[in-house]
Structure formats: C-alpha cells, structure tokens
Motif scaffolding. Structure first.
Motif, PDB file in Angstrom:
ATOM      1  N   GLY A  71      -6.714  -0.204  10.175  1.00 41.28           N
ATOM      2  CA  GLY A  71      -7.755  -0.164   9.155  1.00 41.28           C
ATOM      3  C   GLY A  71      -7.184   0.091   7.768  1.00 41.28           C
ATOM      4  N   LYS A  72      -8.042   0.430   6.836  1.00 39.77           N
ATOM      5  CA  LYS A  72      -7.625   0.661   5.449  1.00 39.77           C
ATOM      6  C   LYS A  72      -6.802   1.952   5.373  1.00 39.77           C
ATOM      7  N   ILE A  73      -5.619   1.840   4.796  1.00 38.72           N
ATOM      8  CA  ILE A  73      -4.698   2.974   4.776  1.00 38.72           C
ATOM      9  C   ILE A  73      -5.225   4.111   3.904  1.00 38.72           C
ATOM     10  N   ASP A  74      -5.935   3.798   2.812  1.00 34.82           N
ATOM     11  CA  ASP A  74      -6.459   4.863   1.958  1.00 34.82           C
ATOM     12  C   ASP A  74      -7.568   5.636   2.670  1.00 34.82           C
ATOM     13  N   GLU A  75      -8.346   4.958   3.501  1.00 35.82           N
ATOM     14  CA  GLU A  75      -9.398   5.638   4.259  1.00 35.82           C
ATOM     15  C   GLU A  75      -8.794   6.585   5.296  1.00 35.82           C
ATOM     16  N   PHE A  76      -7.681   6.190   5.908  1.00 41.53           N
ATOM     17  CA  PHE A  76      -7.024   7.045   6.896  1.00 41.53           C
ATOM     18  C   PHE A  76      -6.655   8.392   6.283  1.00 41.53           C
ATOM     19  N   PHE A  77      -6.206   8.363   5.035  1.00 41.12           N
ATOM     20  CA  PHE A  77      -5.797   9.594   4.343  1.00 41.12           C
ATOM     21  C   PHE A  77      -6.898  10.134   3.434  1.00 41.12           C
ATOM     22  N   ALA A 100      -3.873  -1.955   6.652  1.00 39.45           N
ATOM     23  CA  ALA A 100      -2.975  -0.806   6.703  1.00 39.45           C
ATOM     24  C   ALA A 100      -1.728  -1.019   5.854  1.00 39.45           C
ATOM     25  N   GLU A 101      -1.352  -2.298   5.664  1.00 34.95           N
ATOM     26  CA  GLU A 101      -0.164  -2.602   4.859  1.00 34.95           C
ATOM     27  C   GLU A 101      -0.530  -3.107   3.467  1.00 34.95           C
ATOM     28  N   TYR A 102      -1.829  -3.204   3.196  1.00 38.80           N
ATOM     29  CA  TYR A 102      -2.367  -3.623   1.897  1.00 38.80           C
ATOM     30  C   TYR A 102      -1.680  -4.890   1.388  1.00 38.80           C
ATOM     31  N   ARG A 103      -1.727  -5.928   2.238  1.00 42.13           N
ATOM     32  CA  ARG A 103      -1.180  -7.221   1.836  1.00 42.13           C
ATOM     33  C   ARG A 103      -1.921  -8.308   2.584  1.00 42.13           C
TER      34      ARG A 103
END
Length: 372
Positions: free
Chosen positions: A235-241, A346-349
C-alpha cells in the motif's frame, strides 16, 4: 515465544503481492493475502459483463522484452496476439498513435521519412529551447509545435490538472517518433492480453493460498501483524508510517462504464480525446482487447482527477518535493526489519505490469538467499 500462524501476511492482492505469495508458497512458506477491496487482483482485476472482460481500473496491455517474465505469466494464461494501436481524436480528426509516418501523413500529407523529418527538425529549430524550464518548452524542443499542440498540450493538461507551462520538464524525458508506417504502440517483442482476462493469472498465482477480501489492514493492524513473522506491504508507504513526514501526492482517475446495445461502438480498443472540451482523456472499448463478437459492447470513459485520501492513488507526482518526502519514508522503511515494502504505492513509482512482476521475483530471490 508462541509460533506465528503464517510466515507472511501480504497486504494487497495485486501483482506484486500475488507473485510474492505464489513463489513463497512454492518454498513451503505459509502466506495469508488480504485486500481492502472486495476482489483480488488489484488494478488488473477484470469484471465480466455481457460476456466481456471489463478492465475495471483502466486498460491493461501486457508487453515486455524480458523472456523470463513472458514465460512466467504464460504459466497461468494463454495470451492472444492483441497489438495496441490507439487512435487520437483532435479537432474533429482521427490520427494514429504513436507518432509515426501515418500520423505525419494525416497531419501534413508527407509521404517519406525525409519530408516528415524536415518539418519536425524545422519546428524544433524554430520553437525549441536549449534548457527547457517546463513541459511545454521540453515538448517543443523534442517534437516541434504541430505535434505538441495537436496531441500533447490539452491532453497533458487534463491528465495533470494544470497548465503545461506549470508542469516540470522532466515529466517528458523523450517522445518516441517513428519514421515508419507502424501503429504498434509498444516496441516490445512480447505483447498481448490474457485470454479470459487478467483474473486468470491472479487465480493461478493464488491457487491454494489463503486470501481474505474486504479487510482494511489499518483498521485492525496490531491483530493482523501478530498473525505472521513478516509483513509484505504493497500500500501507500506514507500511510504505513501514519504520514509522519507529510503526505505524498498522486493523481487519481474516475471510470464511467457504459453498456451499449450495439455490436461495435468505436471500432478500436483505445481512442484518446485530446481536446479540452472533453473532460475525459480516452474511451476504452473492452471487447476489442479479446476480439469479441458479442451482440453488445461496454465502453469506459476515463477522467483524470485530483487525489485525496478517499480516492484511489494511480499516478505518483514525482516532483522534487514529493521525492524529498519519499526519501524520508524510504529510510524509515529500512528500520522496519519485519516489513517488506513492494509495488508502485510502497515504492512511490509508476510500474508497468512486467516490471512489478520482475520486482516481486527479485525480492523473493533476495530473501531466499538470506534465509538459505
């Protein structure tokens, strides 16, 4: 310590997660795959209506030069010989894409590569700049005024929701120009659509693996993480953190699907609508992906939209600000030893399908080397 029920909890049943689960299961690892949507497959999911496989989240056309990846997907599906040859509607006229000798003949009446090249080179000399500061200057410097104004300007402004002069030049690194009469959009050796739709591949990958849909990882995160030794997060990496370094930005899409009581609506799978008077960027007619002969047809209009947390994130906005924010999350992710981050969110690409599969296979190989 109590033994965990699973080796891997895989958050997201798209291609990255499904390939990872399939490969790890082959190595006797126990996996649970969850997804917040009501179906498996992520954005490649196809919904069958009227006997037509509808690409629910936009057109997906498989293409690759990597024989290993081609052989891999052919384990799960038979591919047809579909070649993507989109059309482009601009100012009431239809043109062939990608930019090739057919396009140039439709624009200028040129019949030879030399004639077309002279026009393009002349326009680049007249309108191009040495150090482009925005997308418009970049495009003019790559292909000249006519192609830019006919095919790129209004389409791109709709897609990104802002003027081309306000978009960074790096969005267009190159614009492929072919001096042959070839309408094949991709240059890859291997191309096609899986017969029966992409669900065939996802079902093959996840056969025999425990899956659960309608499960939001963040609504019961602690309990879900306690089930497995490691988490594979797509999923979205910013949401994970929990957005601790700020929110990353995306563009979203809205799809309007329509059933038409005709055999053939537009005669082609993909038609781009360049002009700003149309709020959508293209119309997809799904049956043409599989050469369908059904009595009815289904089309999808694709509308680019601004993104917020309530919408699906499709395209990362990889400008300097977002890349700086992502680097912080990337560093933070390295500290999470029990979590594996993979996939486009997750890798924002932006990944094509073959790239996601390759990325997942590479990740599996890395992990197995360490574990062995």
């Amino acid at each position: 310590m109590k033994e965990k029920k699973y080796d891997y909890l895989i958050v997201g049943a798209g291609l990255f997660g499904s390939v990872f689960a399939h490969e790890m299961t082959k190595h006797n690892k126990k996996c649970l795959v969850i997804d917040k949507r009501e179906h498996l497959g992520g954005n490649v999911y196809c919904e069958q209506k009227e006997g037509i496989n509808v690409h629910k989240y936009g057109a997906h056309i498989f293409h690759t030069n990597d024989k290993r990846i081609w052989d891999y997907v052919n384990q799960f599906a038979t591919f047809n010989n579909y070649i993507n040859s989109p059309l482009s509607l601009s100012k009431g006229k239809l043109y062939n894409l990608p930019f090739n000798m057919n396009t140039f003949y439709q624009l200028w009446g040129t019949k030879t590569p030399r004639e077309a090249k002279e026009i393009i080179d002349g326009q680049i000399k007249e309108y191009g700049v040495k150090s482009p500061k925005n997308l418009e200057e970049q495009a003019l410097s790559l292909i000249g005024k006519d192609i830019y104004e006919t095919f790129i300007k209004e389409y791109t402004e709709k897609q990104w929701g802002t003027k081309a002069t306000d978009l960074p030049a790096f969005i267009i690194k190159r614009l492929p120009v072919r001096y042959t009469y070839n309408n094949n959009y991709f240059n890859d050796i291997y191309q096609g659509i899986p017969i029966g739709g992409y669900n065939t591949i996802i079902n093959g990958l996840l056969e025999g693996i425990e899956t659960k849909t309608n499960i939001d990882f963040f609504e019961d995160r602690v309990a879900l993480e306690s089930l497995a030794d490691k988490v594979v997060y797509t999923g979205k990496i910013d949401e994970f953190f929990d957005y601790k370094y700020g929110q990353l930005e995306y563009r979203s899409l809205r799809f309007e699907h329509e059933l038409h009581d005709v055999e053939n609506y537009q005669g082609n799978a993909v038609v781009n609508y360049n002009d700003s008077e149309y709020k959508f960027t293209r119309i997809i007619e799904h049956k043409h992906f599989e050469f369908g002969k059904q009595d009815k047809t289904i089309i999808t209009r694709e509308y680019p939209e601004s993104w917020d947390r309530g919408k699906e994130a499709y395209y990362p906005i990889n400008n300097d600000r977002n890349q700086d924010v992502f680097k912080k999350y990337k560093e933070e992710s390295k500290k999470s030893k029990h979590v594996i981050f993979g996939g486009r969110l997750a890798e924002y690409r932006y990944y094509d399908m073959h790239q996601i599969i390759a990325s997942s296979l590479t990740k599996v190989e890395e992990i197995l080397k360490i574990e062995v």
